[in-house]
Motif scaffolding. Sequence first.
Motif, PDB file in Angstrom:
ATOM      1  N   ASP A  54       0.858  -1.180   0.000  1.00 46.30           N
ATOM      2  CA  ASP A  54       0.000   0.000   0.000  1.00 46.30           C
ATOM      3  C   ASP A  54       0.898   1.236   0.000  1.00 46.30           C
ATOM      4  N   ALA A  55       1.409   1.588  -1.164  1.00 43.98           N
ATOM      5  CA  ALA A  55       2.365   2.692  -1.266  1.00 43.98           C
ATOM      6  C   ALA A  55       1.736   4.022  -0.878  1.00 43.98           C
ATOM      7  N   HIS A  56       0.483   4.236  -1.241  1.00 42.42           N
ATOM      8  CA  HIS A  56      -0.172   5.498  -0.901  1.00 42.42           C
ATOM      9  C   HIS A  56      -0.398   5.611   0.608  1.00 42.42           C
ATOM     10  N   TYR A 106       1.488   4.232   2.850  1.00 39.19           N
ATOM     11  CA  TYR A 106       2.822   4.471   3.397  1.00 39.19           C
ATOM     12  C   TYR A 106       3.184   5.948   3.295  1.00 39.19           C
ATOM     13  N   ALA A 107       2.941   6.543   2.133  1.00 35.99           N
ATOM     14  CA  ALA A 107       3.237   7.968   1.956  1.00 35.99           C
ATOM     15  C   ALA A 107       2.414   8.827   2.908  1.00 35.99           C
ATOM     16  N   ALA A 108       1.161   8.440   3.116  1.00 41.09           N
ATOM     17  CA  ALA A 108       0.295   9.211   4.016  1.00 41.09           C
ATOM     18  C   ALA A 108       0.821   9.166   5.445  1.00 41.09           C
ATOM     19  N   SER A 145       3.835  11.374   5.817  1.00 39.80           N
ATOM     20  CA  SER A 145       3.429  12.775   5.886  1.00 39.80           C
ATOM     21  C   SER A 145       2.982  13.139   7.303  1.00 39.80           C
ATOM     22  N   PRO A 189       3.633   5.821  -8.911  1.00 38.94           N
ATOM     23  CA  PRO A 189       2.621   6.418  -8.032  1.00 38.94           C
ATOM     24  C   PRO A 189       2.676   5.851  -6.615  1.00 38.94           C
ATOM     25  N   GLY A 190       2.539   6.725  -5.647  1.00 38.12           N
ATOM     26  CA  GLY A 190       2.610   6.315  -4.253  1.00 38.12           C
ATOM     27  C   GLY A 190       4.031   6.348  -3.744  1.00 38.12           C
ATOM     28  N   TRP A 191       4.928   5.698  -4.450  1.00 43.17           N
ATOM     29  CA  TRP A 191       6.337   5.691  -4.042  1.00 43.17           C
ATOM     30  C   TRP A 191       6.972   7.061  -4.224  1.00 43.17           C
ATOM     31  N   GLU A 211       5.451   9.904  -3.887  1.00 41.93           N
ATOM     32  CA  GLU A 211       4.947  10.711  -2.767  1.00 41.93           C
ATOM     33  C   GLU A 211       5.668  10.349  -1.474  1.00 41.93           C
TER      34      GLU A 211
END
Length: 216
Positions: A83-85, A87-89, A92, A140-142, A144
């Motif tokens: 779940d790359a997104h 992880y980025a969240a 943040s 995408p995701g990574w 971010e």
Amino acid sequence: MIVTPVSDPRQLAALLPRATDGSRFLLGIVGAPGAGKSTVAEAVVGLDTAAYASVPMDGFHLADQALRTLGLLDRKGTPETFDAHGYAALLSRLHGRPDHVLYAPAFERTLEQPLANALPVPPSSTLIVTEGNYLLLDAPGWREARDRLDEVWFIDVDPDVRRARLIARHVLFGKTPAAAEEWVRRVDEPNADLVAATRDRADRVLDLSGWQPARP
């Protein structure tokens, strides 16, 4: 990009980014499967356990149930099985240094499953260390996730040492030696090639040829 030989964990202290205004730093440690990322991350956090915390990328593995639904179970560990997104969240949120504890997921190798809310990160943590294969991936995701990191180190290690370490790890967690070698050939090595292609995007490369981690 700076290449730095590291043979002793104590050398890592001089390489760490320093906050001058009380802010929080996020340090990424990236490398191919079996390169020694977890060992380096643990060594960094061990320099000051009161102020440093570890949040591995592996906590964002998709659970086997989700991977079966997506038809990806036999490719577990590839970029699309995370779940790359998410992880980025989390990165943040961590970078914002809220005034309350944040809970991050972990990955339990015995179960081979992620565990939600397993890693508490207190507001007093000034350095967050996160390690994983795909921190520098241009996807995408990574992308971010990389944007949330203040600095990224890439781990270099002899490929034969890395492969032997991977096979030993898979055997330790239940695979037969033949199955472990097959998994390394079919899944881990293509992932290693993908990770190696991101090396030039790192801020620093650590050459660990003189430092052999104790774990497989």
